[in-house]
Write a protein that holds these residues in place. Structure first.
Motif, PDB file in Angstrom:
ATOM      1  N   GLY A  91     -30.750  18.852 -33.498  1.00 54.31           N
ATOM      2  CA  GLY A  91     -30.029  17.977 -34.260  1.00 54.31           C
ATOM      3  C   GLY A  91     -28.591  18.438 -34.165  1.00 54.31           C
ATOM      4  N   ARG A  92     -27.427  18.032 -34.811  1.00 57.55           N
ATOM      5  CA  ARG A  92     -26.203  18.720 -34.695  1.00 57.55           C
ATOM      6  C   ARG A  92     -26.087  19.950 -35.086  1.00 57.55           C
ATOM      7  NH1 ARG A  92     -23.168  16.561 -38.486  1.00 57.55           N
ATOM      8  NH2 ARG A  92     -21.340  17.031 -37.677  1.00 57.55           N
ATOM      9  N   THR A 120     -35.670  14.544 -25.758  1.00 58.85           N
ATOM     10  CA  THR A 120     -35.335  13.363 -24.991  1.00 58.85           C
ATOM     11  C   THR A 120     -33.852  13.479 -24.429  1.00 58.85           C
ATOM     12  OG1 THR A 120     -34.443  12.132 -26.825  1.00 58.85           O
ATOM     13  CG2 THR A 120     -36.827  11.699 -26.289  1.00 58.85           C
ATOM     14  N   MET A 121     -32.960  14.177 -25.161  1.00 60.83           N
ATOM     15  CA  MET A 121     -31.647  14.620 -24.531  1.00 60.83           C
ATOM     16  C   MET A 121     -31.595  15.202 -23.125  1.00 60.83           C
ATOM     17  SD  MET A 121     -29.844  13.434 -26.863  1.00 60.83           S
ATOM     18  CE  MET A 121     -28.378  13.701 -27.054  1.00 60.83           C
ATOM     19  N   GLY A 164     -36.919  19.034 -30.279  1.00 61.70           N
ATOM     20  CA  GLY A 164     -35.949  18.186 -30.829  1.00 61.70           C
ATOM     21  C   GLY A 164     -34.753  18.589 -31.559  1.00 61.70           C
ATOM     22  N   LYS A 199     -32.440  12.379 -46.087  1.00 60.71           N
ATOM     23  CA  LYS A 199     -32.036  11.884 -44.866  1.00 60.71           C
ATOM     24  C   LYS A 199     -33.300  11.281 -44.254  1.00 60.71           C
ATOM     25  CE  LYS A 199     -30.097  13.932 -40.590  1.00 60.71           C
ATOM     26  NZ  LYS A 199     -28.970  14.983 -40.056  1.00 60.71           N
ATOM     27  N   SER A 254     -33.242   8.624 -26.805  1.00 62.17           N
ATOM     28  CA  SER A 254     -31.913   9.104 -26.000  1.00 62.17           C
ATOM     29  C   SER A 254     -31.449   7.827 -25.246  1.00 62.17           C
ATOM     30  CB  SER A 254     -31.691  10.230 -25.396  1.00 62.17           C
ATOM     31  OG  SER A 254     -31.924  11.313 -26.261  1.00 62.17           O
TER      32      SER A 254
HETATM   33  C1  BTN Z   1     -28.825  15.349 -36.604  1.00 63.72           C
HETATM   34  O1  BTN Z   1     -28.992  14.700 -37.655  1.00 63.72           O
HETATM   35  O2  BTN Z   1     -28.323  16.489 -36.592  1.00 63.72           O
HETATM   36  C2  BTN Z   1     -29.133  14.509 -35.223  1.00 63.72           C
HETATM   37  C3  BTN Z   1     -30.674  14.624 -35.142  1.00 63.72           C
HETATM   38  C4  BTN Z   1     -30.811  13.811 -33.649  1.00 63.72           C
HETATM   39  C5  BTN Z   1     -32.401  13.784 -33.441  1.00 63.72           C
HETATM   40  C6  BTN Z   1     -32.562  13.137 -32.107  1.00 63.72           C
HETATM   41  S1  BTN Z   1     -34.346  12.658 -32.023  1.00 63.72           S
HETATM   42  C7  BTN Z   1     -34.110  12.099 -30.406  1.00 63.72           C
HETATM   43  C8  BTN Z   1     -32.802  12.750 -29.653  1.00 63.72           C
HETATM   44  N1  BTN Z   1     -33.474  13.999 -29.009  1.00 63.72           N
HETATM   45  C9  BTN Z   1     -33.144  15.183 -29.600  1.00 63.72           C
HETATM   46  O3  BTN Z   1     -33.581  16.298 -29.163  1.00 63.72           O
HETATM   47  N2  BTN Z   1     -32.265  15.023 -30.836  1.00 63.72           N
HETATM   48  C10 BTN Z   1     -32.187  13.451 -30.691  1.00 63.72           C
END
Ligand code: BTN
Length: 319
Positions: A119-120, A91-92, A117, A185, A136
């Motif tokens: 994450g950090r 979604t990013m 998807g 988490k 997002s």
């Molecule tokens: C993390 O904990 O590292 C952050 C995770 C974030 C996940 C969300 S899911 C919707 C949006 N799209 C992504 O690709 N990542 C965030």
């Protein structure tokens, strides 16, 4: 949209509504009405039809359809404009694109599943279909990039407030933005900026929340609301609560009531007071997490007594 109008009528009545009544009210033929009912059924709306009685809506689909999310949504701008997709890479990516095209503040990209998807720190976010909330959010705050961690913090607070309201479970926040329940988490937040040196153009805040995710789809350090509650949760209602709570915290932020946000964050946080190990700018650092500053940075007292300000990184709680 005819489908939405039909749903509105069906939802307003607890029993049957005659086809006659609906078609005369919406000025469509009985045949056209039947076709629309079929389409709604194909989308997953369970509508029964009984001769001489009419139609009754008995169950809503387990989907995050924008028309379901926005009906009864009590926000001014967050979630009013939803770009919904069955599946996306992330979604990013779509949010960054829409942001560059000028999408208004509060626009949301919402997906039922993600194939990539993220994450950090280059991690991935496992996003099984119809199980979680993956979104997002585009915001356009008038701030410098240095203040952006506070946006993540206010979203974490909003997310915790919404989870607590919906489940009565009090989640915890591990700095900077991992949301935990029972040490595991449940949600993560990823903020990406589009900015100049001294001015943010827009931010895309990604939120991934494990709602009805099954145990088999969770890694050992993760959990879902279903796992914790022992029952499934309505994702649409939860999503509306998330939008409402994030918006009210964002309004505090805009009104310069940032202390209030930090104080709420403190109540949910599980990092302060703990001994932590941090990977920060390729450096390992150990010490006591003593506070967060007004911009949301973590203050760590090293064993030498020196206080170091940490703006990003990976935190491990010791013992
Ligand atoms: C993390 O904990 O590292 C952050 C995770 C974030 C996940 C969300 S899911 C919707 C949006 N799209 C992504 O690709 N990542 C965030």
């Amino acid at each position: 949209m005819m489908q939405e109008k039909i749903l509105e009528i069906l939802k307003s009545k607890s029993g049957y509504v005659s086809g006659e009544e609906i078609s005369s009210h919406l000025k469509v033929s009985r045949q056209a009405l039947w076709k629309h009912i079929q389409e709604l059924r194909d989308l997953g709306y369970d509508i029964i039809a009984v001769p001489h009685l009419g139609y009754q809506l008995v169950e809503l689909p387990d989907r995050l359809f924008p028309q379901e999310v926005t009906s009864g949504l009590e926000t001014k701008f967050i979630g009013k404009n939803i770009h919904y997709q069955e599946s996306v890479s992330s979604t990013m990516d779509l949010a960054l694109e829409l942001g560059m095209q000028g999408a208004p503040e509060g626009s949301v990209v919402l997906a039922e599943s993600q194939s990539k998807g993220r994450g950090r720190l280059g991690r991935s976010w496992i996003s099984p279909k119809y199980k979680g909330i993956y979104l997002s959010l585009i915001l356009r705050p008038k701030i410098s990039p240095l203040q952006s961690p506070l946006l993540t913090i206010l979203c974490a607070v909003g997310l915790c407030e919404a989870i607590k309201e919906a489940t009565q479970i009090e989640p915890q926040i591990k700095w900077p933005n991992d949301i935990l329940i029972n040490q595991k988490k449940i949600a993560g937040i990823l903020t990406e900026l589009n900015a100049e040196m001294d001015e943010v153009r827009f931010v895309a805040i990604g939120i991934g929340l494990n709602v009805n995710t099954e145990k088999k789809d969770l890694i050992s350090t993760a959990t879902s609301l279903k796992e914790e509650l022992g029952q499934e949760l309505n994702r649409v209602e939860l999503l509306r609560a998330i939008f409402r709570k994030i918006e009210s915290n964002y309004l505090l932020f805009r009104e310069n009531k940032r202390r209030e946000i930090i104080e709420k964050w403190r109540d949910y946080n599980t990092t302060l007071g703990k001994r932590v190990k941090i990977l920060f700018h390729h450096q390992h650092l150990e010490g006591q997490a003593v506070d967060i500053d007004p911009d949301g940075a973590l203050l760590v007292r090293k064993d030498s007594g020196v206080i170091q300000k940490i703006t990003s990184g990976d935190v491990m709680h010791c013992r």
